[in-house]
Design an enzyme around this catalytic site. Structure first.
Site, PDB file in Angstrom:
ATOM      1  CB  ILE A 267      49.932  54.342  70.566  1.00  0.00           C
ATOM      2  CG1 ILE A 267      50.074  55.662  71.325  1.00  0.00           C
ATOM      3  CG2 ILE A 267      49.305  54.548  69.194  1.00  0.00           C
ATOM      4  CD1 ILE A 267      51.058  56.617  70.759  1.00  0.00           C
TER       5      ILE A 267
ATOM      6  CG  ASP B 217      51.488  45.825  74.941  1.00  0.00           C
ATOM      7  OD1 ASP B 217      51.461  47.064  75.062  1.00  0.00           O
ATOM      8  OD2 ASP B 217      52.051  45.078  75.765  1.00  0.00           O
TER       9      ASP B 217
ATOM     10  CB  ALA C 214      62.663  43.724  71.901  1.00  0.00           C
TER      11      ALA C 214
ATOM     12  CG  ASN D 222      60.044  41.562  68.626  1.00  0.00           C
ATOM     13  OD1 ASN D 222      60.348  41.564  69.820  1.00  0.00           O
ATOM     14  ND2 ASN D 222      60.764  40.941  67.720  1.00  0.00           N
TER      15      ASN D 222
ATOM     16  CE  LYS E 296      63.584  49.033  80.137  1.00  0.00           C
ATOM     17  NZ  LYS E 296      62.500  49.402  79.189  1.00  0.00           N
TER      18      LYS E 296
ATOM     19  CB  SER F 157      59.755  47.413  74.832  1.00  0.00           C
ATOM     20  OG  SER F 157      59.559  48.559  74.028  1.00  0.00           O
TER      21      SER F 157
ATOM     22  CB  VAL G  38      73.533  45.306  67.404  1.00  0.00           C
ATOM     23  CG1 VAL G  38      75.034  45.430  67.600  1.00  0.00           C
ATOM     24  CG2 VAL G  38      73.171  43.918  66.872  1.00  0.00           C
TER      25      VAL G  38
ATOM     26  CB  THR H 264      70.004  48.460  73.127  1.00  0.00           C
ATOM     27  OG1 THR H 264      69.313  49.516  72.474  1.00  0.00           O
ATOM     28  CG2 THR H 264      69.572  48.395  74.575  1.00  0.00           C
TER      29      THR H 264
ATOM     30  CD  GLU I 232      68.568  35.310  72.442  1.00  0.00           C
ATOM     31  OE1 GLU I 232      68.607  35.485  71.204  1.00  0.00           O
ATOM     32  OE2 GLU I 232      68.888  34.237  72.977  1.00  0.00           O
TER      33      GLU I 232
ATOM     34  CB  CYS J   4      65.271  39.225  66.433  1.00  0.00           C
ATOM     35  SG  CYS J   4      64.624  37.715  67.162  1.00  0.00           S
TER      36      CYS J   4
ATOM     37  CD  GLU K  84      66.111  34.571  75.702  1.00  0.00           C
ATOM     38  OE1 GLU K  84      65.460  34.922  74.728  1.00  0.00           O
ATOM     39  OE2 GLU K  84      65.988  35.090  76.845  1.00  0.00           O
TER      40      GLU K  84
HETATM   41  P1  NAD Z   1      65.913  48.446  71.693  1.00  0.00           P
HETATM   42  O1  NAD Z   1      67.318  48.000  71.650  1.00  0.00           O
HETATM   43  O2  NAD Z   1      65.586  49.811  71.263  1.00  0.00           O
HETATM   44  O3  NAD Z   1      65.319  48.290  73.171  1.00  0.00           O
HETATM   45  C1  NAD Z   1      65.321  47.061  73.848  1.00  0.00           C
HETATM   46  C2  NAD Z   1      65.106  47.311  75.327  1.00  0.00           C
HETATM   47  O4  NAD Z   1      66.288  47.887  75.883  1.00  0.00           O
HETATM   48  C3  NAD Z   1      63.966  48.258  75.661  1.00  0.00           C
HETATM   49  O5  NAD Z   1      63.280  47.761  76.792  1.00  0.00           O
HETATM   50  C4  NAD Z   1      64.688  49.546  76.012  1.00  0.00           C
HETATM   51  O6  NAD Z   1      63.978  50.383  76.900  1.00  0.00           O
HETATM   52  C5  NAD Z   1      65.939  49.025  76.673  1.00  0.00           C
HETATM   53  N1  NAD Z   1      67.098  49.922  76.675  1.00  0.00           N
HETATM   54  C6  NAD Z   1      67.414  50.866  75.758  1.00  0.00           C
HETATM   55  N2  NAD Z   1      68.581  51.467  76.110  1.00  0.00           N
HETATM   56  C7  NAD Z   1      68.995  50.890  77.264  1.00  0.00           C
HETATM   57  C8  NAD Z   1      70.128  51.072  78.118  1.00  0.00           C
HETATM   58  N3  NAD Z   1      71.073  51.971  77.840  1.00  0.00           N
HETATM   59  N4  NAD Z   1      70.239  50.305  79.217  1.00  0.00           N
HETATM   60  C9  NAD Z   1      69.292  49.360  79.488  1.00  0.00           C
HETATM   61  N5  NAD Z   1      68.206  49.153  78.734  1.00  0.00           N
HETATM   62  C10 NAD Z   1      68.056  49.906  77.627  1.00  0.00           C
HETATM   63  O7  NAD Z   1      65.114  47.349  70.840  1.00  0.00           O
HETATM   64  P2  NAD Z   1      63.617  47.395  70.342  1.00  0.00           P
HETATM   65  O8  NAD Z   1      63.529  48.461  69.309  1.00  0.00           O
HETATM   66  O9  NAD Z   1      62.702  47.394  71.487  1.00  0.00           O
HETATM   67  O10 NAD Z   1      63.507  45.958  69.636  1.00  0.00           O
HETATM   68  C11 NAD Z   1      63.931  45.710  68.345  1.00  0.00           C
HETATM   69  C12 NAD Z   1      65.313  45.071  68.341  1.00  0.00           C
HETATM   70  O11 NAD Z   1      65.312  43.925  69.166  1.00  0.00           O
HETATM   71  C13 NAD Z   1      65.718  44.591  66.976  1.00  0.00           C
HETATM   72  O12 NAD Z   1      67.069  44.895  66.745  1.00  0.00           O
HETATM   73  C14 NAD Z   1      65.515  43.100  67.053  1.00  0.00           C
HETATM   74  O13 NAD Z   1      66.295  42.354  66.156  1.00  0.00           O
HETATM   75  C15 NAD Z   1      65.866  42.821  68.475  1.00  0.00           C
HETATM   76  N6  NAD Z   1      65.246  41.557  68.917  1.00  0.00           N
HETATM   77  C16 NAD Z   1      66.045  40.472  69.133  1.00  0.00           C
HETATM   78  C17 NAD Z   1      65.478  39.263  69.513  1.00  0.00           C
HETATM   79  C18 NAD Z   1      66.330  38.041  69.758  1.00  0.00           C
HETATM   80  O14 NAD Z   1      65.856  37.114  70.397  1.00  0.00           O
HETATM   81  N7  NAD Z   1      67.552  37.981  69.270  1.00  0.00           N
HETATM   82  C19 NAD Z   1      64.102  39.184  69.693  1.00  0.00           C
HETATM   83  C20 NAD Z   1      63.325  40.310  69.480  1.00  0.00           C
HETATM   84  C21 NAD Z   1      63.914  41.495  69.092  1.00  0.00           C
END
Ligand code: NAD
Length: 484
Positions: free
Chosen positions: A27, A93, A151, A153, A176, A178, A230, A232, A250, A284, A458
């Site tokens: 979307i 995206d 993720a 973003n 894989k 998001s 966190v 996840t 990360e 993040c 990283e």
């Molecule tokens: P999310 O945790 O919902 O999902 C991240 C990924 O994990 C997605 O691809 C999702 O499909 C996958 N996933 C979910 N459950 C899983 C499981 N049980 N097993 C394997 N994979 C699984 O995060 P989001 O909403 O996509 O992103 C936002 C979060 O990411 C925020 O908390 C942000 O702070 C964090 N983030 C961290 C960094 C960093 O470098 N530290 C960078 C960007 C985003």
């Protein structure tokens, strides 16, 4: 420009479709319209990707580092040549403004490919002399098949930041993305193969968390690198532990920005803008707890309010727009829930605080003042354009309160006092610290979190340690002495 990809997955050097997998709609966050559709990986697709990666990894690892590096650097060149199209796609995206994506996404991915491409030829072991002429040498070896999970973003950047060091070390990758932003990683795979990576070296499979979980549990996977929240991270880390797999995590944050009275006000405001409103706050490492010393607080709030008048909302594809919508209606609603909690818990709303009607998922840039450490907006990761100002008196107090969080991703200090700046940087419990700036992530520097914000780093030379392991080889130069 074609937004709909040729197929959902990229496996063994080509696009692959399996429409029996659950449909995932992409979307455009500005219009709310479906602009593309992909399908989640079925067990057959997952198996196909892992089989291809495991086979390709052997061939790829037999190349010299210099040869692998050449491919990565070629991929960097292609990525830069296509920056415009890749940035337009990234904007579809994620909804991030083209003004940002054209300088921060494919460009950052290309930097990673170039940097790790440059390092690939110099990855070596060492020679360790021992008594009697015996010696040990170490071989730096790839881990095997690495799994990347992204993720939403920074879809291009995350796919590249994980792929570049993994491939430089001779691993293959299954990535894989998001489910919210499935498009960009396919382009990274396409470019790497166009640049000469053998088929199967970098594969992309789509899906929700269940696909990620299935991949982690497969014994062919040697390492998991996740960028995500966190909760996840805790699940993924536990699943990886069951198979004793390597991990890089990360994860999320609630990072502090500490602004002292003597700071350059304009720079401090700019740093807080970058650390709260860039990518509409969906970063993040954002510094969402802005500790402002009491003497500069009024001036800071006045200047911040003034500067926010420069926000231009609109179609993120328009290069004049500098503030985009949230990635999804769901994320907008989550963030608005936090804003309402901030008001209910007694924080003072200085500016913003509303969602904007319309098809796009916009929230006004929002600033709260008089925030206290126990308020929900000061303790929880919001992941949206919400800045909280907390007052403080002394350096000691600011450092203690900045560290009083289970997260530890980033932290920054704004001051003209050199010794104080370094004292604060040393005292911060965070993996990525800044003095007089915030949120920069050049590939040359390590990036990652402490405490709940993650494991491993990283970028920089350190990433090599997380995508390779040392084998020790003992060489005897004399006869073997045995007791009988
Ligand atoms: P999310 O945790 O919902 O999902 C991240 C990924 O994990 C997605 O691809 C999702 O499909 C996958 N996933 C979910 N459950 C899983 C499981 N049980 N097993 C394997 N994979 C699984 O995060 P989001 O909403 O996509 O992103 C936002 C979060 O990411 C925020 O908390 C942000 O702070 C964090 N983030 C961290 C960094 C960093 O470098 N530290 C960078 C960007 C985003």
């Amino acid at each position: 420009m074609q937004i709909q990809p040729k197929a959902s997955h990229f496996i063994d050097g080509e696009y692959v479709e399996d429409t029996t997998g659950e449909a995932i709609e992409v979307i455009y966050p500005f219009t709310g319209e479906v602009v593309a559709k992909v399908h989640a990986a079925t067990p057959a697709i997952i198996d196909r990707a892992l089989t291809a990666a495991a086979r390709a990894q052997k061939e790829w690892a037999s190349w010299t580092g210099t040869e692998r590096g050449r491919v990565l650097r070629r991929a960097a060149d292609i990525m830069r040549e296509r920056n415009h199209d890749l940035s337009v796609l990234e904007t579809y995206d994620t909804g991030k403004p083209y003004q940002e994506t054209s300088v921060a996404d494919a460009t950052s991915g290309a930097d990673a490919l170039e940097y790790f491409g440059g390092l690939a030829g110099s990855l070596t072991g060492e020679h360790i002399p021992l008594a009697g002429g015996d010696f040990v040498y170490t071989r730096r070896e790839p881990l095997g098949v690495c799994l990347g999970i992204g993720a939403w973003n920074y879809p291009t950047q995350i796919a590249s930041w994980k792929g570049a060091p993994a491939l430089a070390c001779g691993n293959a990758m299954v990535f894989k993305p998001s489910e919210t932003t499935p498009l960009c990683a396919l382009k990274v795979a396409e470019i790497l193969h166009e640049a000469g990576a053998p088929a199967g070296t970098y594969n992309v499979v789509q899906g929700m968390g269940a696909v990620g979980a299935a991949l982690i549990n497969d014994p062919r996977v040697a390492k998991v690198s996740l960028t995500g929240s966190v909760p996840t991270g805790q699940k993924v880390y536990a699943a990886a532990a069951a198979g004793v797999r390597h991990v890089t995590m990360e994860l999320g944050g609630k990072s502090p920005i500490v602004i002292f009275d003597d700071a350059d006000l304009e720079n401090a405001v700019s740093g807080a803008i970058l650390g709260n409103f860039y990518s509409t706050g969906q970063v993040c490492s954002n510094g969402t707890r802005v500790f402002v010393q009491k003497g500069i607080k009024d001036a800071f709030l006045a200047r911040m309010t003034e500067r926010l008048k420069g926000v231009v909302m609109g179609d993120p594809q328009d290069p004049a727009v500098n503030f985009g919508p949230m990635v999804s209606a769901n994320q907008r609603d989550i963030v608005m829930g936090f804003v309402k909690k901030g008001v209910a818990e007694g924080a003072r709303l200085v500016t913003g605080g509303h969602a904007i009607d319309g098809p796009g998922f916009f929230i006004e840039p929002t600033v709260f003042a008089d925030v206290t450490d126990d308020m929900t907006i000061a303790t929880d990761e919001i992941f949206g354009p919400v800045l909280s100002v907390l007052d403080f008196d002394t350096e000691e107090e600011a450092l203690a309160r900045a560290n009083d969080t289970p997260f530890g991703l980033a932290a920054s200090v704004f001051t003209k006092d050199l010794t104080r700046a370094h004292r604060m940087a040393a005292g911060f419990e965070a993996g990525t610290c800044y003095i007089n700036t915030h949120n920069l992530a050049p590939v040359e520097a390590p990036f990652g979190g402490s405490k709940l914000s993650g494991v491993g780093r990283e970028n920089s030379k350190l990433a090599i340690e997380h995508y390779s392991e040392m084998k020790g080889v003992y060489v005897a130069m004399t006869d073997v002495e045995a007791p009988f």
